[in-house]
Design an enzyme around this catalytic site. Structure first.
Site, PDB file in Angstrom:
ATOM      1  N   TYR A  68      15.472  51.547 -39.214  1.00 22.41           N
ATOM      2  CA  TYR A  68      16.081  50.737 -40.262  1.00 22.41           C
ATOM      3  C   TYR A  68      16.753  51.604 -41.325  1.00 22.41           C
ATOM      4  O   TYR A  68      17.779  51.220 -41.888  1.00 22.41           O
ATOM      5  CB  TYR A  68      15.076  49.738 -40.862  1.00 22.41           C
ATOM      6  N   ARG A  71      20.050  52.257 -39.909  1.00 20.99           N
ATOM      7  CA  ARG A  71      20.938  51.095 -39.976  1.00 20.99           C
ATOM      8  C   ARG A  71      21.363  50.817 -41.425  1.00 20.99           C
ATOM      9  O   ARG A  71      22.513  50.466 -41.687  1.00 20.99           O
ATOM     10  CB  ARG A  71      20.249  49.857 -39.384  1.00 20.99           C
ATOM     11  N   HIS A 120      19.191  35.438 -39.993  1.00 20.32           N
ATOM     12  CA  HIS A 120      18.343  36.545 -39.533  1.00 20.32           C
ATOM     13  C   HIS A 120      17.974  37.513 -40.662  1.00 20.32           C
ATOM     14  O   HIS A 120      17.582  38.647 -40.398  1.00 20.32           O
ATOM     15  CB  HIS A 120      19.026  37.286 -38.366  1.00 20.32           C
ATOM     16  N   CYS A 152      -0.160  46.342 -54.265  1.00 24.49           N
ATOM     17  CA  CYS A 152      -1.354  46.005 -53.479  1.00 24.49           C
ATOM     18  C   CYS A 152      -1.629  46.978 -52.337  1.00 24.49           C
ATOM     19  O   CYS A 152      -2.617  46.825 -51.617  1.00 24.49           O
ATOM     20  CB  CYS A 152      -1.246  44.580 -52.930  1.00 24.49           C
ATOM     21  N   GLY A 189      32.641  35.625 -32.818  1.00 24.20           N
ATOM     22  CA  GLY A 189      32.045  36.955 -32.644  1.00 24.20           C
ATOM     23  C   GLY A 189      30.567  36.939 -32.332  1.00 24.20           C
ATOM     24  O   GLY A 189      29.849  37.849 -32.728  1.00 24.20           O
ATOM     25  N   THR A 190      30.138  35.917 -31.610  1.00 24.91           N
ATOM     26  CA  THR A 190      28.732  35.901 -31.190  1.00 24.91           C
ATOM     27  C   THR A 190      28.650  35.641 -29.689  1.00 24.91           C
ATOM     28  O   THR A 190      29.437  34.859 -29.152  1.00 24.91           O
ATOM     29  CB  THR A 190      27.897  34.849 -31.960  1.00 24.91           C
TER      30      THR A 190
HETATM   31  P1  OAD Z   1      26.069  40.296 -29.699  1.00 25.90           P
HETATM   32  O1  OAD Z   1      26.123  41.772 -29.700  1.00 25.90           O
HETATM   33  O2  OAD Z   1      25.149  39.637 -28.736  1.00 25.90           O
HETATM   34  O3  OAD Z   1      27.510  39.701 -29.432  1.00 25.90           O
HETATM   35  C1  OAD Z   1      28.649  40.149 -30.139  1.00 25.90           C
HETATM   36  C2  OAD Z   1      29.848  39.354 -29.681  1.00 25.90           C
HETATM   37  O4  OAD Z   1      30.955  39.761 -30.447  1.00 25.90           O
HETATM   38  C3  OAD Z   1      30.200  39.573 -28.196  1.00 25.90           C
HETATM   39  O5  OAD Z   1      30.347  38.304 -27.571  1.00 25.90           O
HETATM   40  C4  OAD Z   1      31.550  40.310 -28.269  1.00 25.90           C
HETATM   41  O6  OAD Z   1      32.423  39.936 -27.204  1.00 25.90           O
HETATM   42  C5  OAD Z   1      32.094  39.818 -29.609  1.00 25.90           C
HETATM   43  N1  OAD Z   1      33.048  40.728 -30.268  1.00 25.90           N
HETATM   44  C6  OAD Z   1      33.168  42.081 -30.179  1.00 25.90           C
HETATM   45  N2  OAD Z   1      34.165  42.511 -30.972  1.00 25.90           N
HETATM   46  C7  OAD Z   1      34.686  41.417 -31.590  1.00 25.90           C
HETATM   47  C8  OAD Z   1      35.745  41.209 -32.531  1.00 25.90           C
HETATM   48  N3  OAD Z   1      36.456  42.213 -33.020  1.00 25.90           N
HETATM   49  N4  OAD Z   1      35.986  39.938 -32.924  1.00 25.90           N
HETATM   50  C9  OAD Z   1      35.269  38.902 -32.462  1.00 25.90           C
HETATM   51  N5  OAD Z   1      34.276  39.041 -31.569  1.00 25.90           N
HETATM   52  C10 OAD Z   1      33.988  40.282 -31.139  1.00 25.90           C
HETATM   53  O7  OAD Z   1      25.763  39.852 -31.206  1.00 25.90           O
HETATM   54  P2  OAD Z   1      25.203  38.451 -31.754  1.00 25.90           P
HETATM   55  O8  OAD Z   1      25.708  37.304 -30.965  1.00 25.90           O
HETATM   56  O9  OAD Z   1      25.435  38.449 -33.217  1.00 25.90           O
HETATM   57  O10 OAD Z   1      19.185  39.170 -33.661  1.00 25.90           O
HETATM   58  O11 OAD Z   1      23.661  38.628 -31.486  1.00 25.90           O
HETATM   59  C11 OAD Z   1      22.774  37.641 -31.903  1.00 25.90           C
HETATM   60  C12 OAD Z   1      21.470  38.267 -32.330  1.00 25.90           C
HETATM   61  O12 OAD Z   1      20.967  39.128 -31.311  1.00 25.90           O
HETATM   62  C13 OAD Z   1      21.561  39.190 -33.536  1.00 25.90           C
HETATM   63  O13 OAD Z   1      21.575  38.497 -34.771  1.00 25.90           O
HETATM   64  C14 OAD Z   1      20.331  40.012 -33.390  1.00 25.90           C
HETATM   65  C15 OAD Z   1      20.445  40.333 -31.925  1.00 25.90           C
HETATM   66  O14 OAD Z   1      19.284  40.688 -31.282  1.00 25.90           O
HETATM   67  C16 OAD Z   1      18.158  39.616 -34.383  1.00 25.90           C
HETATM   68  O15 OAD Z   1      18.113  40.751 -34.825  1.00 25.90           O
HETATM   69  C17 OAD Z   1      17.095  38.597 -34.609  1.00 25.90           C
END
Ligand code: OAD
Length: 255
Positions: A68, A71, A120, A152, A189-190
């Site tokens: 962390y 990060r 998150h 604590c 972007g997810t």
């Molecule tokens: P991911 O790493 O799973 O997905 C990222 C997404 O962003 C992928 O689908 C890529 O294709 C897309 N991507 C990459 N570059 C991009 C750009 N320039 N513009 C738009 N999209 C782009 O990340 P998350 O979906 O955020 O959880 O992951 C979800 C959760 O999994 C996170 O919050 C984290 C992780 O484990 C926890 O830490 C609880």
């Protein structure tokens, strides 16, 4: 091919009353934050259950804190990108606008977004696991290792959601309400694979929202989307914000 927004989508975003932007790591990729999945993703090199879980933390707090600290260092050296700024511009124009983010980097707020639900957590915050006292990053950096609560003696942890943990209740309830009330829901972007967050686009669609996805790669959500813009959020979101600004300057009869 030059990315464009169709006249239909321009009209839709101009008319939308309640807009939700649901964001993931891809939105911060253009700021230099690594994503989680994919060939270069964090989880292709590291195991989440060994770093981002309560089990891992109790077994080896110094290893988890080292990760962390790394990060936090990345996050402190970055800045919002055009995608974040475009969402903040859009919020100023819509009667109702919310960002629901899975990101912990705080970049939406730094870009000027005001209604932001952080599902998150946020890496800039920390708290004592025993008494709940919140701590900022200055305290954590000064501890130089595993920070202990001066009040604590409990272990201080980052205020982020780990695997197996429930989401912050208030943020989740507000997100579900926003998804149910949206007429335009953008999933941006997810990878849309981490639940319960990934259920929100489907909640919105079931409640009647138009579902728009922005991502360079198709996801499990793409087949359900009403429209898919294949590309980077830093490219498409400024176009959408521009379309929204243009539409809201023109009276209905001229669109
Ligand atoms: P991911 O790493 O799973 O997905 C990222 C997404 O962003 C992928 O689908 C890529 O294709 C897309 N991507 C990459 N570059 C991009 C750009 N320039 N513009 C738009 N999209 C782009 O990340 P998350 O979906 O955020 O959880 O992951 C979800 C959760 O999994 C996170 O919050 C984290 C992780 O484990 C926890 O830490 C609880």
């Amino acid at each position: 091919m030059t990315p464009v927004i169709s006249p239909g989508l321009s009209r839709r975003i101009g008319d939308a009353r309640a807009i939700v932007a649901f964001t993931g790591a891809g939105v911060s990729a253009e700021s230099g934050v690594p994503t989680f999945r994919g060939t270069d993703g964090i989880w292709s090199k590291l195991k989440p259950e060994e770093l981002a879980s309560m089990n891992a933390f109790m077994k080896n707090p110094s290893m988890v804190w080292e990760w962390y600290a790394h990060r936090k260092k990345i996050m402190s050296g970055i800045a919002p990108n055009p995608g974040h700024f475009a969402l903040a511009r859009m919020e100023k124009l819509a009667p109702s606008f919310a960002v629901i983010t899975q990101n912990i980097d705080g970049l939406h707020r730094r870009a000027g977004s005001r209604t932001v639900y952080e599902l998150h957590g946020n890496i800039e915050r920390n708290y004592c696991m025993k008494c709940g006292t919140p701590y900022g990053d200055d305290f954590v950096v000064a501890a130089n290792g595993v920070p202990l609560c001066p009040a604590c003696g409990g272990l201080v942890r980052p205020d982020v959601v780990w695997f197996g943990e429930t989401l912050p209740e208030d943020e989740w309830d507000a997100s579900v309400r926003a998804a149910e009330g949206a007429d335009l829901f953008m999933s941006i972007g997810t990878s849309a694979v981490v639940y319960p967050a990934a259920s929100l686009p489907l909640v919105a669609k079931r409640s009647g929202a138009y579902l728009l996805e922005i991502n360079p790669e198709p996801t499990p959500l793409t087949a359900q989307a009403d429209e898919y813009l294949q590309g980077a959020s830093g490219v498409f979101l400024p176009l959408l914000a521009g379309a929204m600004e243009a539409a809201r300057r023109l009276p209905h009869s001229h669109r």
